[in-house]
Design a protein around this motif. Structure first.
Motif, PDB file in Angstrom:
ATOM      1  N   LEU A  16      17.236  31.983  39.207  1.00  0.00           N
ATOM      2  CA  LEU A  16      17.373  33.245  38.887  1.00  0.00           C
ATOM      3  C   LEU A  16      18.278  33.433  37.630  1.00  0.00           C
ATOM      4  CD1 LEU A  16      16.619  36.511  39.493  1.00  0.00           C
ATOM      5  CD2 LEU A  16      18.513  36.536  41.297  1.00  0.00           C
ATOM      6  N   TRP A  48      18.148  38.671  36.163  1.00  0.00           N
ATOM      7  CA  TRP A  48      18.624  40.261  36.783  1.00  0.00           C
ATOM      8  C   TRP A  48      19.756  40.853  36.168  1.00  0.00           C
ATOM      9  CZ3 TRP A  48      22.318  39.158  42.693  1.00  0.00           C
ATOM     10  CH2 TRP A  48      22.576  40.361  43.380  1.00  0.00           C
ATOM     11  N   VAL A  94      16.946  40.312  45.641  1.00  0.00           N
ATOM     12  CA  VAL A  94      16.673  38.696  45.804  1.00  0.00           C
ATOM     13  C   VAL A  94      16.897  38.197  46.781  1.00  0.00           C
ATOM     14  CG1 VAL A  94      18.953  37.927  44.903  1.00  0.00           C
ATOM     15  CG2 VAL A  94      18.129  39.580  43.681  1.00  0.00           C
ATOM     16  N   TYR A  99      14.752  32.805  46.466  1.00  0.00           N
ATOM     17  CA  TYR A  99      15.192  31.977  45.045  1.00  0.00           C
ATOM     18  C   TYR A  99      16.163  30.754  45.579  1.00  0.00           C
ATOM     19  CZ  TYR A  99      14.906  35.477  42.405  1.00  0.00           C
ATOM     20  OH  TYR A  99      13.477  36.783  41.898  1.00  0.00           O
TER      21      TYR A  99
END
Length: 335
Positions: A16, A48, A94, A99
């Motif tokens: 990310l 993001w 998220v 991630y």
């Protein structure tokens, strides 16, 4: 500061890139993605970012998905504070995606804390006030006298990535149908001007931009004026209505369409701001006005030719001044 290298590349499956800042900052962050993809070709790389920058985030090469939500901190004076719940939902999103690594292009402590709340085990950022508690790898703070992409490239060192040529870039093939909107509304050859800046006293007077548009008209190059509707409305209401087209009247007037127009421009001239860097990231020849700005740090860092005008204020910057740089960068582009 910690610069320990991470696990072997094969163990990194989801990355990310956190770019919860403004449009220009997102473009600078795009320079991180190609070297990440080259080092981890089988990993998915997501972004993001803020809601309004998301259309441009999709144009970054190798990006798989975009998580878009406006952070509730650092709200510009002319905007309402965004709803807290939408941002909290993005944090939950998220966390759910699992991630392995987060690379924070800018790491103020709130962005670092939000990333930590996403339960990402490895979080890399440059040192900022109070952010060390929320990062696993904290690098020396940014040197504001060096180019942004060069400083951000240091973020990749803990991943074993070094020595790559740092440049930001957007992918024109990812724009989609918005190019057709531009082609329906604007001639094939045009220049794009962005006569605005976040601080009004850094702006070259409207009269000089209008004179510059006249010079372009003599060369059969119409102008697309780029800005927000509020900025362009004020511009349209000036004593002499500047000739040309207006980005908020092309297609649906969205940032996606504006970016498509910038990608098609023969040349861009404007103040140091997001549109300048979007155009430069597409390889369009650009002339940037830094009056004063931070030219050593935020000069155009894309793949195409560029020139800058650096002054302590816009006083004395005329249409002729800008035309001289336009001619110089045009000559370089045509070599």
């Amino acid at each position: 500061m910690s610069t320990t290298q991470l696990q072997p590349p094969r163990e990194v499956q989801k990355i990310l890139v956190v770019a919860l800042d403004n449009l220009g900052d997102l473009v600078f962050a795009s320079a991180l993605v190609p070297p990440l993809h080259a080092a981890f070709p089988h990993a998915t790389i997501d972004i993001w970012c803020k809601d309004y920058t998301a259309p441009v985030a999709w144009m970054i090469p190798h990006v798989n998905d975009v998580i878009a939500a406006d952070p509730f901190w650092a709200v510009p004076p002319h905007r309402q504070r965004p709803p807290l719940m939408k941002f909290l939902r993005s944090v939950a999103d998220v966390r759910q995606r699992g991630y392995d690594v987060a690379v924070l292009s800018e790491a103020p402590w709130r962005a670092a804390a939000a990333t930590a709340a996403g339960k990402i085990p490895t979080r890399i950022g440059l040192a900022r006030h109070r952010n060390a508690a929320f990062l696993t790898h904290v690098l020396e703070k940014e040197d504001h006298h060096k180019p942004v992409v060069q400083e951000q490239a240091r973020l990749l060192a803990p991943l074993g990535i070094a020595g790559h040529h740092a440049v930001y870039r957007l992918d024109e093939t990812r724009i989609g149908e918005s190019v057709a909107d531009v082609e329906r509304h604007v001639p094939a050859r045009f220049v794009a001007f962005h006569p605005f800046a976040s601080v009004r006293d850094r702006c070259v007077p409207v009269a000089e931009w209008t004179r510059l548009a006249d010079f372009m008209a003599e060369r059969s190059l119409p102008v697309v004026w780029v800005g927000t509707s509020a900025e362009l409305n004020e511009f349209r209401e000036t004593q002499r209505h500047p000739p040309g087209f207006y980005s908020d009247q092309i297609g649906d007037g969205s940032l996606r369409v504006t970016a498509a127009a910038l990608s098609r421009a023969t040349l861009f001239a404007g103040h140091d701001s997001g549109p300048l860097h979007v155009a430069a990231a597409f390889g369009v020849p650009v002339v940037g006005v830094f009056a004063p700005g931070q030219p050593d740090r935020t000069f155009p860092q894309g793949p195409g030719p560029w020139r800058i005008i650096r002054r302590p204020s816009p006083a004395g910057i005329t249409a002729s001044t800008m035309l001289t740089e336009i001619d110089a960068v045009s000559a370089e582009a045509n070599r």
